[in-house]
Design a protein around this motif. Structure first.
Motif, short mmCIF file in Angstrom:
data_model
loop_
_atom_site.label_atom_id
_atom_site.label_comp_id
_atom_site.label_asym_id
_atom_site.label_seq_id
_atom_site.Cartn_x
_atom_site.Cartn_y
_atom_site.Cartn_z
N SER A 39 -11.75 -4.15 -3.25
CA SER A 39 -10.98 -3.64 -4.40
C SER A 39 -11.77 -3.34 -5.66
O SER A 39 -11.18 -3.05 -6.71
CB SER A 39 -9.85 -4.62 -4.75
N PRO A 87 -6.40 -1.39 -2.03
CA PRO A 87 -5.61 -1.43 -3.26
C PRO A 87 -4.99 -2.79 -3.57
O PRO A 87 -4.89 -3.18 -4.72
CB PRO A 87 -4.52 -0.39 -3.02
N HIS A 141 -5.10 8.53 -3.17
CA HIS A 141 -4.63 8.09 -1.85
C HIS A 141 -5.36 8.77 -0.69
O HIS A 141 -5.25 8.33 0.45
CB HIS A 141 -3.12 8.29 -1.71
N TRP A 169 0.84 -1.20 0.00
CA TRP A 169 0.00 0.00 0.00
C TRP A 169 0.88 1.25 0.00
O TRP A 169 0.63 2.20 -0.74
CB TRP A 169 -0.90 0.02 1.23
N TRP A 226 -0.19 5.42 4.29
CA TRP A 226 -0.69 4.05 4.38
C TRP A 226 0.42 3.07 4.75
O TRP A 226 0.32 1.89 4.44
CB TRP A 226 -1.35 3.66 3.06
#
Length: 526
Positions: free
Chosen positions: A468, A502, A483, A115, A123
């Motif tokens: 996802s 992600p 992000h 991430w 992250w």
């Protein structure tokens, strides 16, 4: 804006009360100045026995209490002989956190480093650990107290205090079969792999379920019917279904809502945040964000053409192994009625020796109808599914194709789990206690490639670990949000839930959803 519409204006509107939505709503209104409206299609069922009493948790999805769920089914799965599975999640305060199996499993540093490489330091594993510490009120044993919090709102209970014989036998067999020593705390980032006797659960000390609703919409936050207390400018609308996002140009300004059979419009002065879980993708698409060609076919005006919407749906696989067991061991389980599970393990991918500390397999032990069962989750699936609209009607179910085993490497990996782990565990467990004998699949089936493949497909179950479909990634790398969880191509619209994960998490998804919610809430509060 008319006077009636101004009365329906808030700083933020959030769709959904699951782990991310509830955390964001509570955090944003902590200053007693920011106003937040939360839209929830279900009711507040926190005090209903099947929701409150954790002993129902393993059965809620299996027995499918319909009053607590969205009703739906996915499309037939080609690689599973056209079998179809439920497409559903919680439709009540707390969303999926109110009906899940309560397992608290953080994403490991191995996943979070991916991430971080994609999305930046916000992250990172370090930031995630600090976030979990702020969220947690941990009740249990650990060799790493610096990795747990004791002042957060989320009660996390490590249980049972004294593991029963079945757990000890199971873990002993796994140690001997895999070479991994027993670990105390699988959420300690230094010990992500190994067998263990005690699960960590979203659970209060009295055994009652802890959900995003009980933790973040409790009596000190709001009344049971959704009004903020002590000056908190929070309002939760129950039995209200978000139909679509309202735009002025390409700026999100509100939400169209179905309430008591009437369509209403509510408006956001700052941002609209979608935290609707598996329903977030549909809400984006019916609002005009998605593949332009598909939206055009069903008559939806395009706000932003993004072919990534709904394109990277992922779910962990689920299979089981069934054993006979020592019936004398069953009575002991009544001493620990809220423990729910009898040990487990996180293990590396059986076909990849270069994974380091990366989890590939999750094993969950439990007892049902006098038998000992191991649930087997493959945590690194390569198959990807899709979510597509059937029409512009926001109340019509989507065509959700989870794509199970579409990538043949997934089938080979699940076969390897049986051959490498389950077979060896069965042999060692029978030596620990001969009463424990593998019934299904048989050792003969495991050793026969064709029979094993057939068994896996027939035995295949459905996880509620969907993630996802709205990836948090650069737009040119399959992203739908950036992000900061901001939706590409429009202003003032965010998505914050498991759909933006992600890279596939290596365990249950609830903890990751809390992480996403609190991280985004902290950014919005600055």
């Amino acid at each position: 804006m008319s006077t009636s519409e101004s009365k329906k204006s808030f700083d933020y509107i959030i769709v959904g009360t699951g782990p991310a939505g509830a955390v964001i709503a509570k955090t944003l209104t902590d200053d007693k100045k920011t106003s937040v409206l939360v839209i929830e299609a279900g009711q507040n069922n926190d005090n209903d026995l099947p929701i409150k009493d954790s002993r129902y948790a393993p059965e809620l999805e299996e027995k499918f209490f319909p009053q607590y769920f969205w009703q739906g089914e996915g499309v037939p799965q080609e690689a599973l002989d056209e079998r179809s599975f439920e497409w559903t999640t919680g439709r009540l305060s707390g969303g999926g956190s109110s009906i899940n199996g309560e397992q608290y499993v953080r994403p490991t540093p191995a996943v979070l480093k991916e991430w971080e490489r994609l999305l930046g330091p916000m992250w990172s594993p370090h930031e995630a650990i600090e976030t979990f510490k702020m969220l947690e009120d941990f009740h249990g044993d650990t060799n790493g107290p610096e990795y747990h919090g004791v002042k957060g709102r989320l009660n996390i209970r490590q249980t049972p205090d004294s593991p029963p014989k079945v757990s000890k036998k199971f873990v002993k067999a796994m140690e001997q079969a895999t070479g991994f020593k027993r670990i105390l705390d699988y959420n300690d980032p230094r010990t992500p792999l190994g067998p263990f006797t005690r699960w960590q659960l979203f659970q209060k000390k009295n055994g009652h379920r802890e959900s995003s609703s009980t933790a973040f919409f409790s009596q000190d936050i709001m009344t049971s019917d959704g009004f903020g207390v002590n000056g908190r400018q929070l309002r939760v609308l129950y039995e209200s279904t978000a139909l679509r996002i309202l735009f002025e140009g390409n700026t999100a300004v509100g939400v169209e809502v179905l309430m008591e059979g009437k369509m209403e419009r509510v408006f956001a002065r700052k941002k609209v945040i979608i935290s609707a879980g598996i329903n977030s993708t549909q809400l984006l698409m019916v609002s005009g964000i998605g593949p332009a060609e598909e939206l055009g076919k069903v008559g939806i005006p395009v706000i932003f053409d993004n072919p990534n919407v709904g394109r990277f749906l992922t779910n962990h696989t689920l299979n089981t192994a069934v054993f006979s067991m020592n019936q004398k061991d069953i009575s002991e389980l009544s001493k620990h009625p809220f423990s729910l599970y009898t040990g487990g393990a996180f293990l590396p991918h059986p076909l990849d020796e270069n994974q380091g500390q990366r989890r590939g397999v999750q094993l969950i032990g439990f007892v049902s109808e006098g038998k000992f069962i191991i649930a087997i989750l493959y945590l690194q699936p390569k198959s990807r599914g899709t979510i597509q609209l059937q029409s512009k009607d926001p109340l019509k179910i989507v065509l959700a194709d989870e794509g199970f085993l579409d990538n043949n490497e997934d089938l080979e990996s699940v076969k390897a789990i049986y051959k490498t782990y389950i077979k060896k565990i069965a042999i060692k467990l029978a030596k620990v206690d001969p009463s424990y004998s593998l019934v299904e699949p048989s050792i003969e089936t495991i050793c026969n490639d064709d029979k094993l493949e057939e068994f896996i497909k027939e035995n295949f179950g459905h996880n509620h670990h969907q993630q996802s479909a709205l990836r948090m990634a650069p737009l040119n790398q399959g992203g739908v949000v950036d992000h900061f969880a901001r939706v590409y191509g429009v202003n003032n619209l965010l998505v914050a839930d498991a759909s933006i994960i992600p890279f596939t998490v290596d365990g249950n998804t609830s903890a990751a959803s809390y992480l996403i919610g609190y991280t985004i809430a902290q950014q919005l509060s600055r």
